[in-house]
Design a protein around this motif. Structure first.
Motif, PDB file in Angstrom:
ATOM      1  N   PRO A   4      -1.323   3.194 -47.241  1.00 35.74           N
ATOM      2  CA  PRO A   4      -1.116   3.522 -45.823  1.00 35.74           C
ATOM      3  C   PRO A   4      -1.704   4.869 -45.419  1.00 35.74           C
ATOM      4  N   GLN A  62      -5.314   4.337 -44.808  1.00 36.79           N
ATOM      5  CA  GLN A  62      -5.454   3.566 -43.576  1.00 36.79           C
ATOM      6  C   GLN A  62      -5.297   4.466 -42.350  1.00 36.79           C
ATOM      7  N   THR A  86      -5.250  -3.992 -50.083  1.00 38.68           N
ATOM      8  CA  THR A  86      -4.290  -3.163 -50.829  1.00 38.68           C
ATOM      9  C   THR A  86      -4.483  -1.672 -50.546  1.00 38.68           C
ATOM     10  N   GLU A 103      -3.677  -3.333 -39.172  1.00 35.19           N
ATOM     11  CA  GLU A 103      -3.061  -4.504 -39.806  1.00 35.19           C
ATOM     12  C   GLU A 103      -2.442  -4.099 -41.153  1.00 35.19           C
ATOM     13  N   PRO A 104      -1.136  -4.308 -41.331  1.00 36.67           N
ATOM     14  CA  PRO A 104      -0.487  -3.820 -42.561  1.00 36.67           C
ATOM     15  C   PRO A 104      -0.656  -4.722 -43.774  1.00 36.67           C
ATOM     16  N   ASP A 105      -1.084  -5.952 -43.591  1.00 42.04           N
ATOM     17  CA  ASP A 105      -1.061  -6.916 -44.696  1.00 42.04           C
ATOM     18  C   ASP A 105      -2.449  -7.372 -45.159  1.00 42.04           C
ATOM     19  N   TYR A 106      -3.478  -6.586 -44.839  1.00 37.86           N
ATOM     20  CA  TYR A 106      -4.820  -6.997 -45.258  1.00 37.86           C
ATOM     21  C   TYR A 106      -5.299  -6.072 -46.382  1.00 37.86           C
ATOM     22  N   ASN A 144     -10.662  -4.374 -49.002  1.00 37.80           N
ATOM     23  CA  ASN A 144      -9.962  -3.367 -48.218  1.00 37.80           C
ATOM     24  C   ASN A 144     -10.790  -2.897 -47.029  1.00 37.80           C
TER      25      ASN A 144
END
Length: 298
Positions: free
Chosen positions: A138, A141, A135, A130-133, A68
């Motif tokens: 949000p 993030q 777990t 980046e939303p797909d890197y 992450n």
């Protein structure tokens, strides 16, 4: 623990991830991307990304945490590299060497260097959002993005750089030097530790302790930088030695002399290590990194 082995392992991991995530020099923007990559991969200790990973490890040592945090760590290195490219420009510190190699503008021109720095800063937020890197939640993030934006901007690194330039060849109180150091260098270092804490899901108490650690590591790092600029050679530093005095910059040695400055760096390191007393052996890399910051030679 052997901090050299740890640093080498984490540096390799960060650089492999940077290589994986960074744009390749191809297509119509080949020369521009080549300029970005030149400074990003020309060398460096990768202290900020390693501090981010080590802070996460101190809170929760598991592969998911590291995965992450890797794009966050890489984003921090992109921001740091952009700041160095711009610092070296003729309008700022006017340096020809960085990490023992020609500075970006000496190879790609001033406009090319400015744009390479601009792209590295912007690309950092591409990595952070980046939303797909991994777990990461949000909300975590978003907190990290906000934290890094504040640390890198007018109330952090860039503000500190502006004040540093504005005070060259002037007399000012020690409190102003503290403000410069806290922002120009310290803000992104503290932020790296804080971001690692957020990404690992640290408790408020853990986060507060890690921020204290980061504040003191950032201070120690800049004090040692001030010392090395006076006591080391250009070959040792990989950049011009004695440049602070030549540019009329105020530094810790200018205020306190070399020996008292060493003592102040050691005190900051001691405060950083003390802030980790609530953490177990998973924080040993952070403890060892504190000693490394004090004893480094470049």
């Amino acid at each position: 623990m052997d901090i050299k082995i740890y640093l080498n392992e984490k540096r390799k991991l960060v650089e492999e991830t940077l290589e994986k995530l960074t744009l390749q020099a191809a297509g119509p923007f080949k020369n521009h991307i080549e300029a970005m990559r030149y400074s990003l991969f020309v060398g460096g200790k990768r202290v900020r990304p390693i501090l981010c990973l080590a802070a996460g490890e101190a809170v929760k040592k598991c592969p998911a945490t590291e995965k992450n945090l890797l794009p966050v760590a890489c984003a921090l290195e992109c921001i740091h590299t952009y700041s160095l490219i711009h610092d070296d420009l003729p309008a700022m510190d006017n340096d020809d060497l960085r990490r023992g190699k020609p500075t970006n503008h000496t190879l790609y021109g001033e406009a090319g260097a400015i744009l390479a720095g601009d792209s590295l800063l912007t690309f950092a937020f591409d990595l952070l959002s980046e939303p797909d890197y991994g777990t990461m939640h949000p909300e975590q993030q978003l907190k990290i993005i906000h934290l890094i934006a504040r640390a890198a901007g007018p109330h952090g690194m860039v503000g500190g750089q502006a004040l540093d330039i504005a005070t060259e060849n002037t007399e000012f109180p020690f409190s102003t030097l503290q403000t410069i150091h806290k922002n120009k260098t310290g803000a992104l270092i503290t932020c790296a530790v804080h971001a690692g804490a957020i990404g690992a899901g640290a408790s408020p108490e853990q986060t507060a302790s890690l921020v204290v650690y980061g504040d003191n590591i950032g201070l120690a790092f800049q004090i040692v930088d001030d010392l090395l600029n006076v006591t080391s050679t250009t070959e040792q530093l990989g950049k011009a030695a004695g440049s602070d005095a030549n540019r009329g910059k105020a530094t810790y040695p200018a205020f306190f002399g070399i020996e008292e400055t060493r003592a102040k760096a050691k005190e900051a390191v001691a405060r950083a290590i003390s802030a980790l007393k609530g953490f177990n052996h998973n924080a040993d890399p952070l403890r060892a990194l504190a000693d490394y910051v004090y004893t480094r030679s470049n």
